[in-house]
Every structure is written in C-alpha cells, then in structure tokens.
Design a protein around this motif. Structure first.
Motif, short mmCIF file in Angstrom:
data_model
loop_
_atom_site.label_atom_id
_atom_site.label_comp_id
_atom_site.label_asym_id
_atom_site.label_seq_id
_atom_site.Cartn_x
_atom_site.Cartn_y
_atom_site.Cartn_z
N PHE A 156 0.83 -1.20 0.00
CA PHE A 156 0.00 0.00 0.00
C PHE A 156 0.87 1.25 0.00
CE2 PHE A 156 -3.46 -2.74 1.72
CZ PHE A 156 -4.49 -2.31 0.89
N LEU A 157 0.44 2.25 -0.76
CA LEU A 157 1.04 3.59 -0.70
C LEU A 157 0.17 4.54 0.11
CD1 LEU A 157 2.09 3.92 -4.46
CD2 LEU A 157 3.52 3.23 -2.53
N SER A 158 -1.12 4.28 0.18
CA SER A 158 -2.06 5.02 1.01
C SER A 158 -3.28 4.12 1.22
CB SER A 158 -2.45 6.34 0.33
OG SER A 158 -3.23 6.09 -0.82
N PRO A 159 -4.10 4.38 2.25
CA PRO A 159 -3.99 5.44 3.26
C PRO A 159 -2.79 5.23 4.19
CG PRO A 159 -5.74 3.93 3.83
CD PRO A 159 -5.26 3.51 2.48
N GLU A 160 -2.48 6.25 4.97
CA GLU A 160 -1.28 6.25 5.78
C GLU A 160 -1.23 5.07 6.74
OE1 GLU A 160 2.42 7.48 6.64
OE2 GLU A 160 1.09 8.41 5.17
N GLU A 161 -2.40 4.70 7.31
CA GLU A 161 -2.39 3.60 8.28
C GLU A 161 -2.08 2.24 7.66
OE1 GLU A 161 -6.74 4.46 7.17
OE2 GLU A 161 -4.91 5.60 7.66
N LYS A 162 -2.18 2.14 6.32
CA LYS A 162 -1.87 0.88 5.64
C LYS A 162 -0.56 0.91 4.87
CE LYS A 162 -6.61 -0.78 4.89
NZ LYS A 162 -7.57 -1.24 3.85
N LYS A 163 0.11 2.07 4.84
CA LYS A 163 1.31 2.24 4.04
C LYS A 163 2.36 1.20 4.37
CE LYS A 163 4.54 5.78 2.44
NZ LYS A 163 4.98 7.19 2.56
N ASP A 164 2.98 0.62 3.34
CA ASP A 164 4.03 -0.41 3.42
C ASP A 164 3.51 -1.78 3.82
OD1 ASP A 164 5.92 1.51 2.71
OD2 ASP A 164 6.32 2.05 4.79
N GLN A 165 2.21 -1.93 3.99
CA GLN A 165 1.63 -3.25 4.25
C GLN A 165 1.29 -3.93 2.92
OE1 GLN A 165 -1.67 -3.11 6.99
NE2 GLN A 165 -0.63 -1.66 8.38
N PRO A 166 1.27 -5.26 2.89
CA PRO A 166 0.89 -5.96 1.64
C PRO A 166 -0.49 -5.53 1.17
CG PRO A 166 1.87 -7.49 3.20
CD PRO A 166 1.66 -6.21 3.96
N CYS A 167 -0.59 -5.25 -0.14
CA CYS A 167 -1.86 -4.74 -0.67
C CYS A 167 -2.81 -5.85 -1.07
CB CYS A 167 -1.59 -3.83 -1.86
SG CYS A 167 -0.76 -4.66 -3.25
N GLY A 168 -2.31 -7.06 -1.29
CA GLY A 168 -3.17 -8.18 -1.65
C GLY A 168 -3.52 -8.27 -3.12
N CYS A 169 -2.90 -7.45 -3.97
CA CYS A 169 -3.19 -7.52 -5.40
C CYS A 169 -2.61 -8.80 -6.00
CB CYS A 169 -2.61 -6.31 -6.12
SG CYS A 169 -3.48 -4.76 -5.79
N PRO A 170 -3.29 -9.41 -6.97
CA PRO A 170 -2.75 -10.60 -7.62
C PRO A 170 -1.43 -10.29 -8.31
CG PRO A 170 -5.06 -10.26 -8.21
CD PRO A 170 -4.60 -9.02 -7.53
N PRO A 171 -0.50 -11.25 -8.34
CA PRO A 171 0.80 -11.00 -8.98
C PRO A 171 0.71 -10.90 -10.50
CG PRO A 171 0.66 -13.27 -8.22
CD PRO A 171 -0.56 -12.57 -7.69
N LEU A 172 -0.25 -11.58 -11.13
CA LEU A 172 -0.36 -11.59 -12.59
C LEU A 172 -1.22 -10.43 -13.09
CD1 LEU A 172 -0.83 -15.40 -13.30
CD2 LEU A 172 1.28 -14.06 -13.34
N LEU A 173 -0.78 -9.81 -14.18
CA LEU A 173 -1.48 -8.66 -14.73
C LEU A 173 -2.89 -9.02 -15.17
CD1 LEU A 173 -0.92 -5.65 -15.41
CD2 LEU A 173 -0.43 -6.38 -17.74
N GLU A 174 -3.07 -10.18 -15.76
CA GLU A 174 -4.40 -10.57 -16.22
C GLU A 174 -5.37 -10.70 -15.06
OE1 GLU A 174 -5.65 -10.77 -19.26
OE2 GLU A 174 -3.73 -9.98 -19.95
N ASP A 175 -4.90 -11.23 -13.93
CA ASP A 175 -5.76 -11.35 -12.75
C ASP A 175 -6.10 -9.97 -12.19
OD1 ASP A 175 -5.75 -14.12 -12.96
OD2 ASP A 175 -4.02 -14.35 -11.63
#
Length: 307
Positions: free
Chosen positions: A89-108
C-alpha cells in the motif's frame, strides 16, 4: 490520446497537447502540426489551450527511469480508497508499506479491476519534446493496461542508456476481428527507447528522394512505356490507393514514420480508422505488405508514381 466533447469521450488519431501557456501552444503547433485553440475538450486539468496535432508519433527525451512513475489506484465516491505499487500500500497512511493483496499476474489484476474489486494503473511519464527541449516538461498520464505491461521493459531500457534517452512516443493502431466476427480498432500508447542524444537524431530522418535519371545526350527513339504495376484490390473495397514518391517522403515526415511500409500503414489507418471502418481496416492491412513491396520496387526503378 482522447478528449471529452460535449460530455462524450472522443478517441483521437493523433496526439492532443494541453497547456496553460499560449506561446507554448503556438510553438507546439509549429513542431507537431495543428492549431492552438481554447481547451473545450476538457480532460486537460483545466488548462486553457489545446492543440490537436497531426502526429501519431513524437520523438521525446526521457531523463532516465525516474521519468516513469506508476501505481495502482481504486477510487470510490469519496476519493481514493486503495493506492499501491502492486505489492504494498502507498495510502492510506495507516496501511502504508503493508501488503496490498493484489494478484501478482497482470491478467488477474485486470479481472479484479473489471469487477470493481481491484485498482487500475495510473502511469505518469515525464518528458521533453526532443526537437524543442526548451519548451519545458510535458506529462503523459494514462491508465492503459498495455502501458502498464510495458513498464518493466521500458525502465530497463532507460537504465541501459544511463542518462537522458531519446524515445518515440507513439499511438500504435491495434486492429483485429473477434471470434464472433466483430471488428475492433483502437490505439494504445507505446514508448520505444532509441538511445542517447549523441547517437539518435531529435527528429526522424526524412526518406531520401530517388535520384533522377540523367538526360540522354542525343535524341533517341521514344520507348514504349512499360505497363504500370497493379495492386490487387481488397475484397468488397471501393478505395483506390495512389502513392507518389515525393508525397510519400513528405507523409513520412508528417506521420513520423521510418520507412515506406510504415507510412502506407499509417496513411491507410488514418483513412479507415477516421471513418470507424474497423472491418475494412483489417482487410486493408493484409494488403499493406504488397503495397509496400510494389512501392519500393517502383522507387528503386526511379518510377515517380504508382497507382
């Protein structure tokens, strides 16, 4: 690459430039074609002027990998609700630097974004016009997934140049037919790294004109003119194609293309895409190789025209 006209999105066949400086708008028009006009197309962050240029490819300068900024954004009714770099995460501040959970593959990631569950790309490329760097810094801001897929290769190529890099910023035409027979035609942004300013010209070199044949020293019997080569017409097409060597060279300068085949492709694309005849474009593109080959043969034989 587009604008809002009377509240409706309008795709363009050539680059659009917006600015709040009337002098810059006039000079951009001088380099890239078009006329400065009031920015009535919106989509220019409130900038007062726009120039609808005649160029689908512009030679630019990118100052290393830092000229490319990219992140993923998901917006809600109250603003940004998810912003990340694809990993943290880049924002919000309370989540910054935590894993964002986005899929690794672009298609996903595209599927998640399509369903409203995930963010979409937000890419900002900072550049100067190579032929006029004193005009200042420009930005290309896009949410193109195709550009997002290109970013890793782009930054690697910029790192190899190790300094300011000359690049071609192009609106590349994509045309294909779906399995159901529906024609699809659109343009995507592409950045091609060419090299350092010491090794690459700020503008593409014009195609050389064919050398005229020497005049005969004495009267000769007039030879019977050879029949002009013919081009097979595309099925169900009523368009004729006429190519003149001098006009071909000038067209290459205007379109920013590097060889005759690219120029023919760009010209046909402008004609057909402008009329939104995607199906016919797909057929015409199959003929481009033949057209280019015959054009090259005519030029090499010092034939100044081909119909």
């Amino acid at each position: 690459m587009g604008r809002l006209s009377e509240g409706l999105p309008q795709a363009l066949d050539a680059w659009r430039v917006t600015t709040d400086d009337a002098d810059v708008a006039a000079r951009v028009a001088g380099f890239l074609g078009g006329e400065p006009q009031p920015n009535e197309g919106t989509g220019g962050a409130g900038l007062a002027y726009e120039v609808l240029t005649s160029r689908e490819s512009v030679r630019v300068l990118l100052d290393g990998p830092d000229a490319v900024a990219a992140h993923m954004v998901l917006r809600g009714s109250n603003g940004i609700i998810h912003e990340c770099d694809g990993v943290e995460f880049l924002s919000p501040e309370e989540k910054k630097d935590q894993p964002c959970g986005c899929p690794p593959l672009l298609e996903d990631r595209k599927l998640a974004a399509r369903d409203g569950r995930g963010p979409t790309p937000s890419v900002d490329i900072t550049f100067q016009i190579a032929a006029a760097p004193r005009l200042g810094t420009f930005h290309l801001m896009t949410g193109s997934w195709q550009m997002a897929a290109q970013l890793s290769d782009l930054t690697d190529a910029l790192e190899r140049v190790d300094g300011p890099a000359v690049c071609d910023l192009t609106m590349e035409l994509v045309a294909y037919t779906t399995k159901t027979g529906r024609g699809v035609c659109y343009r995507k942004p592409v950045v091609t790294v060419l090299g350092s300013p010491d090794s690459v010209a700020p503008e593409p070199q014009p195609t050389a004109e064919p050398t005229p044949a020497p005049a005969p020293s004495a009267p000769r019997r007039k030879a019977r003119p050879a029949p002009e080569p013919t081009i097979p017409s595309a099925p169900e097409s009523s368009h004729s194609v006429s190519v003149d060597a001098v006009l071909l060279r000038r067209a290459a300068q205007v379109l920013g293309t590097g060889d005759h085949q690219e120029t023919v492709i760009a010209a046909l694309s402008a004609i057909v895409a402008g009329r939104q005849q995607a199906t016919e474009l797909a057929r015409l593109r199959e003929q481009v190789g033949r057209i280019a080959a015959i054009t090259e043969q005519a030029l090499q034989g010092r034939d100044s025209s081909l119909t």
